[in-house]
Design a protein around this motif. Sequence first.
Motif, PDB file in Angstrom:
ATOM      1  N   ASP A 177       2.736   0.952   0.390  1.00  0.00           N
ATOM      2  CA  ASP A 177       1.510   0.160   0.495  1.00  0.00           C
ATOM      3  C   ASP A 177       1.076   0.155   1.954  1.00  0.00           C
ATOM      4  O   ASP A 177       1.732  -0.468   2.803  1.00  0.00           O
ATOM      5  N   THR A 189       4.824  -2.244   2.906  1.00  0.00           N
ATOM      6  CA  THR A 189       5.954  -2.426   1.994  1.00  0.00           C
ATOM      7  C   THR A 189       6.155  -1.150   1.198  1.00  0.00           C
ATOM      8  O   THR A 189       5.219  -0.370   0.979  1.00  0.00           O
ATOM      9  N   TRP A 247       8.175   0.781  -2.281  1.00  0.00           N
ATOM     10  CA  TRP A 247       8.811   0.658  -3.591  1.00  0.00           C
ATOM     11  C   TRP A 247       9.347   2.037  -3.943  1.00  0.00           C
ATOM     12  O   TRP A 247       8.607   3.020  -3.923  1.00  0.00           O
ATOM     13  N   TRP A 274       5.752  -0.159  -9.771  1.00  0.00           N
ATOM     14  CA  TRP A 274       5.312  -0.810  -8.529  1.00  0.00           C
ATOM     15  C   TRP A 274       4.229  -1.839  -8.816  1.00  0.00           C
ATOM     16  O   TRP A 274       4.258  -2.953  -8.284  1.00  0.00           O
ATOM     17  N   GLY A 306       5.796  -4.871 -10.640  1.00  0.00           N
ATOM     18  CA  GLY A 306       6.755  -5.655  -9.869  1.00  0.00           C
ATOM     19  C   GLY A 306       6.254  -6.146  -8.529  1.00  0.00           C
ATOM     20  O   GLY A 306       6.817  -7.105  -7.970  1.00  0.00           O
ATOM     21  N   GLN A 307       5.205  -5.520  -7.981  1.00  0.00           N
ATOM     22  CA  GLN A 307       4.792  -5.882  -6.635  1.00  0.00           C
ATOM     23  C   GLN A 307       3.282  -5.871  -6.450  1.00  0.00           C
ATOM     24  O   GLN A 307       2.706  -6.787  -5.860  1.00  0.00           O
ATOM     25  N   ALA A 339       0.518  -8.926  -5.282  1.00  0.00           N
ATOM     26  CA  ALA A 339      -0.060  -8.813  -3.940  1.00  0.00           C
ATOM     27  C   ALA A 339      -1.585  -8.693  -3.981  1.00  0.00           C
ATOM     28  O   ALA A 339      -2.261  -9.092  -3.027  1.00  0.00           O
ATOM     29  N   ARG A 343       9.500  -3.647   4.520  1.00  0.00           N
ATOM     30  CA  ARG A 343      10.417  -4.138   3.500  1.00  0.00           C
ATOM     31  C   ARG A 343      10.330  -3.215   2.307  1.00  0.00           C
ATOM     32  O   ARG A 343       9.238  -2.788   1.914  1.00  0.00           O
ATOM     33  N   THR A 396      11.674  -2.230  -1.766  1.00  0.00           N
ATOM     34  CA  THR A 396      12.289  -2.592  -3.041  1.00  0.00           C
ATOM     35  C   THR A 396      12.664  -1.307  -3.764  1.00  0.00           C
ATOM     36  O   THR A 396      11.910  -0.331  -3.746  1.00  0.00           O
TER      37      THR A 396
END
Length: 542
Positions: free
Chosen positions: A234, A239, A241, A261, A264-265, A269, A360, A362
């Motif tokens: 992203d 971030t 994934w 993705w 889950g994210q 967002a 970060r 995941t």
Amino acid sequence: MRIPDEIRTQLAMKFSVLFPHLDERQRRLLMAAEARVLGHGGVRSVARAASVSETTVRKGVFELETGEEPLGRVRRPGGGRKRVADLDSGLRPALLALVEPDERGDPMSPLRWTVKSTRTLARELARTGHKVSADTVADLLREEGFSLQANAKTIEGSQHPDRDAQFRYLNEQARDHRDTGQPVISVDTKKKELVGEFKNNGRQWRPAADPVPVNVHDFADPQLGKAVPYGIYDLAADTGWVNVGTDHDTAAFAVESIRRWWSGQGRAAYPQATRLLITADAGGSNGYRTRAWKLELARLAAETGLTITVCHLPPGTSKWNKIEHRLFSHITMNWRGCPLTSHEVIVQSIAATTTRTGLRVTAELDTNTYPTGVQIGDAEMAALPLTRHAFHGDWNYALHPQSCSAIPAPRAPQKPAPEWDHALLSDPVLTGMSRQQLSDLADTLAVDGDVKRGRPPRLAFSDQVLAAVLHLRVNLAAEPLAVLFDSSRTAMHRTLLKIRRLLKTHSIVIPPAATPPSALTALQARIRAQTGDPNSKIKTTC
């Protein structure tokens, strides 16, 4: 005038203390200064105290009396031994002929295809009559403008005329989505990784002389296989994934990674998102020519209600993909020197990747199967809700949300051969023994024959024993056995020789069948289906 012994002793002590800290000329000037202070007989006394010749002391006195300026060096210019390159006028050309055989020297140089280290060059020069050391070779190379150089990735091959324009268009699309709060992601598949006790490049801190032991070979473990990390980065949120697959890197796997993705994210967002921009490479599972990629994205658009825009990087420019240097590079540095012994280690290592700028990541494991060979026909492509952009519609296009029922389904890959029961090979009618007896035979021979070294065999040891039993029992040759066991003819020949030697060692005899078993008919059908030859017959050793 006689110089007292006490003065000579004092001079000897002074010289022994100072001389180790002085160079040749400084020692000479110090002795000359002491000799001048002593006056008549001083040269001889100083020479004896310093254990040098009187000529050396007189030379120093002469240098003091002439009042020369400091030289800034030990010897005068031209002093000392002559350089090898000055004595041997052919040394320099001979060296250049070795290091540049295509440009300056002989293209048939003896070192044309070898690593040209200074020691190798010095040895080759000595062989041709130019005696020289490796250090001198290094000095000569530096004088000629040489230095140690690695390969430089600068040749890009044919460059598309619209490459720069595509980059500008992609940036405009990304800016438009970002400014209106719409997600922009960069996607790609990371290098496939071997799972198991294999070497992973890089180093990490460990106790001295205690490296992590790994396999000496890099053959994939048949049980663990490989890991296929597919990443989504992203750009706005910084971030990542990563969906770690265990099967094939297909278009369905790529889109499933994006789907995970978003679930889950991405949805959390960007709750108000109506559009999604994907930047991807021009090739691979998410390539602009891959029909399955577009069909799966159409399904994702129908599921999420998002208008999915895809902008591909021009061919040959994948290294500029944001995900490469903002996500994948950090993952590689994080697990450097650490063997990826399991899928859990891979997932946890990826998830633990962070940067000082706030990245970060995941990660999760995807154990689904993704078959290859899926076919998308022209009719299915024409039915997709796909709009091509005015500029390079092959690289830039959008997939609009539509009812899932309106999206055509891909055709399953054509299987090369019909399914059949592999257990038929161990039929007691064919082997002349029960399956338990066959298992006991394999266990008996495994003590000496199931040695795990070198490259893993294609067949399990039990299948190797079964192939040998069929070979001896019903006279099946290596060629049909290779087809039946999905092996190669050469490997099957080696397998049969090995098992026959083991049987002889253990004094075990496999008697041939008195009459051909009826089960051979099913094997004949299998051979025909595999080879595609309706007239093929099972070859026997008779």
